[in-house]
Design a protein around this motif. Structure first.
Motif, mmCIF file in Angstrom:
data_model
loop_
_atom_site.group_PDB
_atom_site.id
_atom_site.type_symbol
_atom_site.label_atom_id
_atom_site.label_comp_id
_atom_site.label_asym_id
_atom_site.label_seq_id
_atom_site.Cartn_x
_atom_site.Cartn_y
_atom_site.Cartn_z
ATOM 1 N N ASP A 23 0.852 -1.180 0.000
ATOM 2 C CA ASP A 23 0.000 0.000 0.000
ATOM 3 C C ASP A 23 0.898 1.244 0.000
ATOM 4 O O ASP A 23 2.116 1.151 0.239
ATOM 5 C CB ASP A 23 -0.897 -0.048 1.237
ATOM 6 N N THR A 27 1.727 3.222 4.675
ATOM 7 C CA THR A 27 2.562 2.027 4.534
ATOM 8 C C THR A 27 3.953 2.405 4.012
ATOM 9 O O THR A 27 4.957 2.172 4.678
ATOM 10 C CB THR A 27 1.890 1.012 3.601
ATOM 11 N N THR A 62 -3.006 0.500 -4.256
ATOM 12 C CA THR A 62 -3.467 1.667 -3.521
ATOM 13 C C THR A 62 -4.903 2.040 -3.876
ATOM 14 O O THR A 62 -5.389 1.701 -4.959
ATOM 15 C CB THR A 62 -2.530 2.866 -3.812
ATOM 16 N N HIS A 87 -8.032 0.628 -6.114
ATOM 17 C CA HIS A 87 -8.423 -0.740 -5.738
ATOM 18 C C HIS A 87 -8.541 -1.658 -6.954
ATOM 19 O O HIS A 87 -9.412 -2.528 -7.005
ATOM 20 C CB HIS A 87 -9.733 -0.714 -4.956
ATOM 21 N N LYS A 181 -8.691 -4.569 -3.092
ATOM 22 C CA LYS A 181 -7.271 -4.878 -3.276
ATOM 23 C C LYS A 181 -7.045 -6.375 -3.468
ATOM 24 O O LYS A 181 -6.006 -6.778 -3.980
ATOM 25 C CB LYS A 181 -6.463 -4.330 -2.101
ATOM 26 N N PHE A 198 2.921 -8.878 1.257
ATOM 27 C CA PHE A 198 2.034 -7.722 1.171
ATOM 28 C C PHE A 198 2.049 -6.983 2.495
ATOM 29 O O PHE A 198 2.019 -7.595 3.563
ATOM 30 C CB PHE A 198 0.598 -8.121 0.851
ATOM 31 N N GLY A 200 0.174 -3.439 4.423
ATOM 32 C CA GLY A 200 -0.808 -2.361 4.362
ATOM 33 C C GLY A 200 -1.143 -1.880 5.750
ATOM 34 O O GLY A 200 -0.681 -2.451 6.754
ATOM 35 N N ASP A 205 -7.067 -2.818 3.238
ATOM 36 C CA ASP A 205 -6.002 -3.783 2.961
ATOM 37 C C ASP A 205 -6.341 -5.192 3.422
ATOM 38 O O ASP A 205 -5.631 -6.143 3.093
ATOM 39 C CB ASP A 205 -4.698 -3.326 3.628
ATOM 40 N N ALA A 208 -6.631 -7.789 0.637
ATOM 41 C CA ALA A 208 -5.331 -8.166 0.075
ATOM 42 C C ALA A 208 -4.610 -9.147 0.991
ATOM 43 O O ALA A 208 -3.957 -10.097 0.524
ATOM 44 C CB ALA A 208 -4.477 -6.920 -0.149
ATOM 45 N N THR A 225 2.185 -11.549 5.201
ATOM 46 C CA THR A 225 1.388 -10.324 5.233
ATOM 47 C C THR A 225 1.768 -9.533 6.473
ATOM 48 O O THR A 225 1.941 -10.098 7.560
ATOM 49 C CB THR A 225 -0.118 -10.642 5.233
ATOM 50 N N LEU A 234 -6.490 -5.221 11.342
ATOM 51 C CA LEU A 234 -5.439 -5.621 10.414
ATOM 52 C C LEU A 234 -4.338 -6.401 11.130
ATOM 53 O O LEU A 234 -3.815 -7.386 10.597
ATOM 54 C CB LEU A 234 -4.857 -4.384 9.722
#
Length: 259
Positions: A23, A27, A62, A87, A181, A198, A200, A205, A208, A225, A234
């Protein structure tokens, strides 16, 4: 909750063909009151360029327009960088932008929402991203109250125009249905992808994170992640966390050595 060194080592060992997807706001770049003032933390673009030179595919995924992020971030310095903007509604690669058509409902909301926002509170404003609209409440005196009120009033208006409303950090985003995402990551994760990372920082996020986790389980290839910042949802979903964009930049700089 710091990322597992063994996971990092597994990705570093497969850098040629690895996907490093990140992201932008919150990020790579710290969150700021003025979105146009966002800039990546010092040194991180050079780090991503080195990872690309080692064979990794670098993608910025993003909610912003792809060309906006390219300009703010100086991303052209990263060899063969891919920018999936809005997205996944648009993709910039090799100097070319591919984009979806604008749905007619956005034009209606572009006209009808500003008067409503002015009635709600001072400091609330509408950002027009062409294929999405974002209501910003960060500059309001009481952002939580404003977002709660708008969260009740906006859904019928948005749904009537065939669009979707998504919450984020002190924002509400109106966008094309069935885009997230996750859909962007599904295009980036190819049969040749050797590993995937990944990172974010926001609610947007989460799809994703789920996409990379599912890909790693399905393929048996290394995946990781990372949550950036303190968002509880998250941090719970991701496999590791760092406190800030600066900490993420430090981790990425050490990635080749981890292998």
């Amino acid at each position: 909750m710091h990322p597992d060194p063994n996971r990092l080592a597994a990705i570093a060992a497969r850098l040629p063909g690895a996907l490093i997807a990140l992201d932008f706001d919150g990020t790579l770049a710290p969150l700021v009151r003025d979105p146009d003032a966002a800039r990546p933390v010092p040194g991180v673009i050079d780090t991503l360029a080195r990872l690309a030179g080692a064979g990794a595919r670098i993608a910025i995924v993003t909610g912003r327009a792809a060309t906006t992020v390219l300009e703010l971030g100086g991303l052209q310095a990263i060899p063969d960088v891919i920018v999936s903007g809005l997205h996944g509604a648009e993709t910039w690669q090799h100097g070319r932008l591919r984009t979806r058509d604008e749905p007619p409902g956005l034009a209606v909301l572009r006209q009808s929402l500003p008067p409503l926002l002015r009635q709600t509170a001072d400091g609330v404003w509408l950002e027009d991203k062409r294929l999405s609209l974002v209501v910003h409440a960060r500059q309001a005196a009481d952002p939580d109250r404003v977002l709660a009120e708008l969260g009740d009033r906006l859904p019928p208006l948005v749904t009537e125009q065939g669009l979707e409303l998504h919450p984020g950090k002190l924002v509400l985003e109106i966008r094309i249905p069935d885009l997230s995402k996750a859909t962007a990551l599904e295009h980036l994760l190819t049969p040749d992808t050797s590993a995937a990372l990944f990172a974010g920082d926001d609610l947007g996020d989460l799809p994703a994170v789920a996409a990379v986790t599912a890909w790693a389980r399905a393929t048996g290839r290394p995946g990781l992640t990372i949550a950036v910042g303190e968002l509880p949802e998250l941090r719970q979903a991701a496999e590791g966390a760092v406190g800030s964009p600066a900490e993420l930049a430090e981790l990425l700089a050490k990635l080749p050595a981890a292998g």
